[in-house]
Design a protein around this motif. Structure first.
Motif, short mmCIF file in Angstrom:
data_model
loop_
_atom_site.label_atom_id
_atom_site.label_comp_id
_atom_site.label_asym_id
_atom_site.label_seq_id
_atom_site.Cartn_x
_atom_site.Cartn_y
_atom_site.Cartn_z
N MET A 166 37.91 -12.65 0.03
CA MET A 166 37.71 -13.65 -1.00
C MET A 166 37.79 -15.02 -0.36
O MET A 166 38.63 -15.28 0.47
N ILE A 167 36.91 -15.89 -0.78
CA ILE A 167 36.89 -17.26 -0.28
C ILE A 167 37.43 -18.15 -1.38
O ILE A 167 37.04 -18.05 -2.53
N THR A 177 34.84 -16.99 -4.79
CA THR A 177 33.68 -16.17 -4.45
C THR A 177 34.18 -14.79 -4.07
O THR A 177 35.12 -14.67 -3.30
N GLN A 178 33.56 -13.78 -4.63
CA GLN A 178 33.95 -12.41 -4.34
C GLN A 178 32.73 -11.64 -3.84
O GLN A 178 31.70 -11.65 -4.49
N TRP A 179 32.84 -11.02 -2.70
CA TRP A 179 31.76 -10.19 -2.17
C TRP A 179 31.95 -8.77 -2.66
O TRP A 179 33.02 -8.20 -2.55
N VAL A 180 30.90 -8.18 -3.23
CA VAL A 180 30.96 -6.82 -3.77
C VAL A 180 30.02 -5.95 -2.95
O VAL A 180 28.84 -6.26 -2.80
N ALA A 181 30.56 -4.86 -2.43
CA ALA A 181 29.76 -3.94 -1.60
C ALA A 181 29.01 -2.95 -2.50
O ALA A 181 29.36 -1.78 -2.60
N LEU A 215 22.60 -5.16 -5.50
CA LEU A 215 22.52 -6.30 -6.40
C LEU A 215 22.17 -5.88 -7.83
O LEU A 215 22.75 -6.39 -8.79
N VAL A 266 25.28 -4.56 -9.59
CA VAL A 266 26.23 -5.65 -9.86
C VAL A 266 25.71 -6.50 -11.01
O VAL A 266 26.44 -6.85 -11.93
#
Length: 70
Positions: free
Chosen positions: A1-2, A17-21, A24, A27
């Motif tokens: 998380m940033i 900001t959350q990166w989701v693996a 797209l 999501v």
């Protein structure tokens, strides 16, 4: 998380900001369903969607909701 914090006059703006693996389209489908807001909110807040201004979430959609803080 940033974590990003910006100062705006006397107010503070906090952005996450959350990166989701995940793909797209999966999501996007999840976040375009207002009912999933209930899944993302901690249960102790008793969050529920009351109304939505458009059938599908789009630019300008308003979502009315209730939650309990105490």
């Amino acid at each position: 998380m940033i974590f990003v914090k910006k100062k705006l006059t006397n107010e503070q703006l906090v952005e996450f900001t959350q990166w989701v693996a995940a793909p797209l389209d999966e999501v996007f489908d999840f976040f375009s369903d207002a009912a999933n807001l209930e899944k993302l909110t901690p249960p102790w807040l008793h969050f529920r969607v009351v109304a939505q201004s458009t059938p599908q979430i789009q630019k300008g959609t308003l979502i009315d909701y209730q939650l309990k803080v105490h």
